[in-house]
Enzyme design. Structure first.
Site, PDB file in Angstrom:
ATOM      1  N   LYS A  14      30.132  -7.922   8.150  1.00 28.49           N
ATOM      2  CA  LYS A  14      30.539  -7.145   9.299  1.00 28.49           C
ATOM      3  C   LYS A  14      31.254  -8.009  10.316  1.00 28.49           C
ATOM      4  O   LYS A  14      31.990  -7.519  11.177  1.00 28.49           O
ATOM      5  CB  LYS A  14      29.290  -6.542   9.971  1.00 28.49           C
ATOM      6  CG  LYS A  14      28.465  -5.697   9.050  1.00 28.49           C
ATOM      7  CD  LYS A  14      27.120  -5.329   9.748  1.00 28.49           C
ATOM      8  CE  LYS A  14      26.194  -4.621   8.798  1.00 28.49           C
ATOM      9  NZ  LYS A  14      24.831  -4.520   9.346  1.00 28.49           N
ATOM     10  N   GLY A  15      30.986  -9.322  10.262  1.00 27.14           N
ATOM     11  CA  GLY A  15      31.393 -10.248  11.316  1.00 27.14           C
ATOM     12  C   GLY A  15      32.852 -10.231  11.738  1.00 27.14           C
ATOM     13  O   GLY A  15      33.166 -10.446  12.902  1.00 27.14           O
ATOM     14  N   ASP A  28      34.869 -14.171  10.224  1.00 29.04           N
ATOM     15  CA  ASP A  28      34.560 -14.535  11.605  1.00 29.04           C
ATOM     16  C   ASP A  28      34.462 -16.041  11.787  1.00 29.04           C
ATOM     17  O   ASP A  28      34.996 -16.593  12.745  1.00 29.04           O
ATOM     18  CB  ASP A  28      33.265 -13.838  12.081  1.00 29.04           C
ATOM     19  CG  ASP A  28      32.074 -14.048  11.158  1.00 29.04           C
ATOM     20  OD1 ASP A  28      32.202 -14.707  10.106  1.00 29.04           O
ATOM     21  OD2 ASP A  28      30.980 -13.536  11.494  1.00 29.04           O
ATOM     22  N   ASP A  87      31.786 -21.857   8.132  1.00 33.68           N
ATOM     23  CA  ASP A  87      30.652 -22.721   8.461  1.00 33.68           C
ATOM     24  C   ASP A  87      30.454 -23.701   7.306  1.00 33.68           C
ATOM     25  O   ASP A  87      31.183 -24.679   7.218  1.00 33.68           O
ATOM     26  CB  ASP A  87      29.441 -21.803   8.705  1.00 33.68           C
ATOM     27  CG  ASP A  87      28.215 -22.518   9.238  1.00 33.68           C
ATOM     28  OD1 ASP A  87      28.363 -23.373  10.113  1.00 33.68           O
ATOM     29  OD2 ASP A  87      27.105 -22.213   8.778  1.00 33.68           O
ATOM     30  N   PHE A 104      25.043 -22.731  17.359  1.00 37.65           N
ATOM     31  CA  PHE A 104      25.025 -21.341  16.915  1.00 37.65           C
ATOM     32  C   PHE A 104      25.666 -20.464  17.978  1.00 37.65           C
ATOM     33  O   PHE A 104      25.233 -20.429  19.115  1.00 37.65           O
ATOM     34  CB  PHE A 104      23.612 -20.869  16.598  1.00 37.65           C
ATOM     35  CG  PHE A 104      23.622 -19.632  15.755  1.00 37.65           C
ATOM     36  CD1 PHE A 104      23.880 -19.715  14.396  1.00 37.65           C
ATOM     37  CD2 PHE A 104      23.428 -18.384  16.319  1.00 37.65           C
ATOM     38  CE1 PHE A 104      23.942 -18.575  13.606  1.00 37.65           C
ATOM     39  CE2 PHE A 104      23.490 -17.242  15.537  1.00 37.65           C
ATOM     40  CZ  PHE A 104      23.749 -17.339  14.185  1.00 37.65           C
ATOM     41  N   ARG A 148      27.164  -8.648  18.481  1.00 38.86           N
ATOM     42  CA  ARG A 148      28.521  -8.504  17.953  1.00 38.86           C
ATOM     43  C   ARG A 148      29.448  -7.877  18.995  1.00 38.86           C
ATOM     44  O   ARG A 148      30.655  -8.055  18.967  1.00 38.86           O
ATOM     45  CB  ARG A 148      28.526  -7.612  16.704  1.00 38.86           C
ATOM     46  CG  ARG A 148      27.750  -8.176  15.531  1.00 38.86           C
ATOM     47  CD  ARG A 148      28.067  -7.370  14.282  1.00 38.86           C
ATOM     48  NE  ARG A 148      27.112  -7.578  13.202  1.00 38.86           N
ATOM     49  CZ  ARG A 148      27.172  -8.571  12.321  1.00 38.86           C
ATOM     50  NH1 ARG A 148      28.127  -9.469  12.396  1.00 38.86           N
ATOM     51  NH2 ARG A 148      26.276  -8.672  11.374  1.00 38.86           N
TER      52      ARG A 148
HETATM   53  P1  IMP Z   1      29.385 -20.055   5.377  1.00 37.08           P
HETATM   54  O1  IMP Z   1      29.283 -19.430   4.017  1.00 37.08           O
HETATM   55  O2  IMP Z   1      28.289 -21.049   5.615  1.00 37.08           O
HETATM   56  O3  IMP Z   1      30.735 -20.619   5.705  1.00 37.08           O
HETATM   57  O4  IMP Z   1      28.960 -18.937   6.394  1.00 37.08           O
HETATM   58  C1  IMP Z   1      29.797 -18.040   6.925  1.00 37.08           C
HETATM   59  C2  IMP Z   1      28.997 -16.929   7.548  1.00 37.08           C
HETATM   60  O5  IMP Z   1      27.829 -17.419   8.204  1.00 37.08           O
HETATM   61  C3  IMP Z   1      29.792 -16.258   8.619  1.00 37.08           C
HETATM   62  O6  IMP Z   1      30.557 -15.207   8.106  1.00 37.08           O
HETATM   63  C4  IMP Z   1      28.739 -15.820   9.607  1.00 37.08           C
HETATM   64  O7  IMP Z   1      28.254 -14.544   9.249  1.00 37.08           O
HETATM   65  C5  IMP Z   1      27.620 -16.792   9.456  1.00 37.08           C
HETATM   66  N1  IMP Z   1      27.600 -17.823  10.533  1.00 37.08           N
HETATM   67  C6  IMP Z   1      27.824 -19.141  10.411  1.00 37.08           C
HETATM   68  N2  IMP Z   1      27.722 -19.786  11.595  1.00 37.08           N
HETATM   69  C7  IMP Z   1      27.438 -18.823  12.495  1.00 37.08           C
HETATM   70  C8  IMP Z   1      27.231 -18.842  13.949  1.00 37.08           C
HETATM   71  O8  IMP Z   1      27.303 -19.881  14.641  1.00 37.08           O
HETATM   72  N3  IMP Z   1      26.955 -17.644  14.506  1.00 37.08           N
HETATM   73  C9  IMP Z   1      26.894 -16.474  13.812  1.00 37.08           C
HETATM   74  N4  IMP Z   1      27.079 -16.413  12.481  1.00 37.08           N
HETATM   75  C10 IMP Z   1      27.358 -17.573  11.825  1.00 37.08           C
HETATM   76 MG    MG Z   2      29.076 -12.819   8.675  1.00 37.84          MG
END
Ligand code: IMP
Ligand code: MG
Length: 181
Positions: A44-45, A101, A104, A153, A166
């Site tokens: 949803k982000g 969004d 990470d 975060f 959100r």
């Molecule tokens: P990745 O697979 O670790 O790159 O994670 C990506 C997903 O983790 C994003 O689409 C977000 O939903 C969530 N995420 C990572 N860091 C944050 C943060 O600081 N705040 C909120 N959601 C996050």
């Molecule tokens: Mg997300």
């Protein structure tokens, strides 16, 4: 009490976000000049970012959605589950711009890229609102990005903590006592 009361500090205010999106929208528009493509918003982000972004891109484009979840209620990345993908005809032979969004650990976008290629996409590029390079655990860089953030975060502008925040129009850091137990 509103969601604003839970924010310790604002990292990107609304006008800064606008400026950042204008820049990225111009980059995307140039990169896809003369070529139809599909923006695939990762739910949803990315829904807030994607909706602002596409309205600043004058090119011919289509919009599709994909749902993936990697976070439970906490702040640590878990197993990625793909809950919903666009139909075959929305993917096959198409140039896709995957929009998320935040980048990470990189696991979500790396996995989604492989998945969309396997389903017949011609080209898959990525565009993220935020990038947290210090957290990367797989090799993954976005082709387009608005802002980098430190290892913190963040919530707002589509990003959630346990499903909330959100709807904040800016990006902020949550008050620490709300997510440390
Ligand atoms: P990745 O697979 O670790 O790159 O994670 C990506 C997903 O983790 C994003 O689409 C977000 O939903 C969530 N995420 C990572 N860091 C944050 C943060 O600081 N705040 C909120 N959601 C996050
Ligand atoms: Mg997300």
């Amino acid at each position: 009490m509103t969601v604003h009361d839970d924010i310790e500090r604002v990292l990107y205010a609304e006008d800064q976000i606008k400026t950042g999106i204008d820049r990225v929208a111009a980059e995307v528009s140039r990169a896809y000049a003369g070529r139809d493509f599909t923006v695939v918003s990762v739910l949803k982000g990315s829904c807030v970012f994607a909706s602002d972004l596409i309205r600043r891109i004058p090119n011919r484009l289509e919009l599709a959605f994909l749902a993936a979840s990697s976070y439970g209620a906490g702040t640590e990345s878990g197993e990625l589950r793909i809950d919903f993908v666009p139909t075959g005809s929305e993917i096959e032979g198409r140039d896709l711009l995957l929009v998320d969004d935040i980048l990470d650990t990189g696991r979500t976008l790396a996995k989604l890229k492989v998945e969309l290629r396997a389903r017949g996409a011609r080209d898959v590029r990525t565009c993220v609102f935020l990038d947290k390079p210090s957290r990367r655990s797989v090799e993954m860089e976005a082709d387009f990005k608005c802002f980098e953030v430190e290892n913190l975060f963040v919530v707002g502008y589509g990003l959630d903590y346990a499903g909330r925040y959100r709807n904040l129009p800016y990006v902020g850091a949550l008050r620490r006592e709300l997510y440390t137990t």
